[in-house]
Design a protein around this motif. Sequence first.
Motif, PDB file in Angstrom:
ATOM      1  N   ARG A  93       0.766  -1.319   0.092  1.00 31.02           N
ATOM      2  CA  ARG A  93       0.328  -0.301   0.221  1.00 31.02           C
ATOM      3  C   ARG A  93       1.093   1.392  -0.115  1.00 31.02           C
ATOM      4  NH1 ARG A  93      -4.370   2.328   3.929  1.00 31.02           N
ATOM      5  NH2 ARG A  93      -2.617   2.981   5.343  1.00 31.02           N
ATOM      6  N   ALA A 116      -3.724   5.090 -11.666  1.00 30.24           N
ATOM      7  CA  ALA A 116      -5.128   5.375 -11.202  1.00 30.24           C
ATOM      8  C   ALA A 116      -4.846   6.893 -10.497  1.00 30.24           C
ATOM      9  CB  ALA A 116      -5.322   4.298  -9.414  1.00 30.24           C
ATOM     10  N   THR A 169     -13.081   6.783  -9.715  1.00 33.38           N
ATOM     11  CA  THR A 169     -11.988   6.334 -10.113  1.00 33.38           C
ATOM     12  C   THR A 169     -11.506   5.910 -11.277  1.00 33.38           C
ATOM     13  OG1 THR A 169     -12.411   4.207  -9.324  1.00 33.38           O
ATOM     14  CG2 THR A 169     -11.489   5.739  -7.619  1.00 33.38           C
ATOM     15  N   TYR A 179      -8.605   3.905 -13.517  1.00 32.72           N
ATOM     16  CA  TYR A 179      -7.338   2.848 -13.516  1.00 32.72           C
ATOM     17  C   TYR A 179      -6.533   2.116 -15.410  1.00 32.72           C
ATOM     18  CZ  TYR A 179      -9.651   2.187  -9.051  1.00 32.72           C
ATOM     19  OH  TYR A 179      -9.755   2.203  -7.699  1.00 32.72           O
ATOM     20  N   LYS A 195      -6.289  -3.111 -13.607  1.00 28.06           N
ATOM     21  CA  LYS A 195      -8.112  -3.033 -13.309  1.00 28.06           C
ATOM     22  C   LYS A 195      -8.299  -4.182 -11.871  1.00 28.06           C
ATOM     23  CE  LYS A 195     -10.008  -0.225 -16.658  1.00 28.06           C
ATOM     24  NZ  LYS A 195     -10.557  -0.020 -17.677  1.00 28.06           N
ATOM     25  N   ARG A 198      -7.180  -5.702  -9.434  1.00 21.33           N
ATOM     26  CA  ARG A 198      -6.119  -5.546  -8.579  1.00 21.33           C
ATOM     27  C   ARG A 198      -5.458  -4.789  -7.916  1.00 21.33           C
ATOM     28  NH1 ARG A 198      -0.890  -6.421 -10.593  1.00 21.33           N
ATOM     29  NH2 ARG A 198      -1.042  -5.125 -12.368  1.00 21.33           N
ATOM     30  N   SER A 230      -6.471  -0.386  -6.658  1.00 22.23           N
ATOM     31  CA  SER A 230      -7.170   0.219  -5.813  1.00 22.23           C
ATOM     32  C   SER A 230      -6.862   1.903  -5.014  1.00 22.23           C
ATOM     33  CB  SER A 230      -8.204  -0.125  -4.514  1.00 22.23           C
ATOM     34  OG  SER A 230      -9.480  -0.054  -4.367  1.00 22.23           O
ATOM     35  N   SER A 289      -7.815   5.358  -3.475  1.00 19.06           N
ATOM     36  CA  SER A 289      -8.533   5.445  -2.239  1.00 19.06           C
ATOM     37  C   SER A 289      -7.869   6.869  -1.634  1.00 19.06           C
ATOM     38  CB  SER A 289      -8.608   4.761  -0.997  1.00 19.06           C
ATOM     39  OG  SER A 289      -8.053   4.352  -0.352  1.00 19.06           O
ATOM     40  N   GLN A 310      -3.555   0.953  -3.172  1.00 18.50           N
ATOM     41  CA  GLN A 310      -3.620  -0.669  -2.375  1.00 18.50           C
ATOM     42  C   GLN A 310      -3.138  -1.289  -3.382  1.00 18.50           C
ATOM     43  OE1 GLN A 310      -3.740  -2.292   0.894  1.00 18.50           O
ATOM     44  NE2 GLN A 310      -3.067  -3.758   0.007  1.00 18.50           N
TER      45      GLN A 310
END
Length: 114
Positions: A18, A48, A56, A58, A63, A65, A67, A69, A80
């Motif tokens: 992360r 991203a 959001t 990507y 995509k 896999r 994320s 935020s 992440q």
Amino acid sequence: VQLQASGGGLVQAGGSLRLSCAASVSTSSMVFMGWYHQAPGTQRELVASISNTGSTTYADSVKGRFSISKDNAKRTAYLQMNSLKSEDTAVYFCKVRKWLNDYWGQGTLVTVSS
């Protein structure tokens, strides 16, 4: 605006990391917060992004896999990264857009061993 990226490191294929991008100013009005990666000899590419409304985007390669935020209270955006592959190895940079200007953080190196 100053950005501090962190969280990179060495991970085995299939593992997770992360990344964090901490901003020196409020992130709530930032119309764009994004993560880019750049492998040796290649151009920097958008991985991203997240808008001020939470929308959001990507890259096709991540995509499902990765994320993205953000936590406005912590003035931090996150990436992440799960199911990492060797081709994800790169320096990752965060970029934000605020007050019609773009600001880049320093890179953080992600190395995925196969």
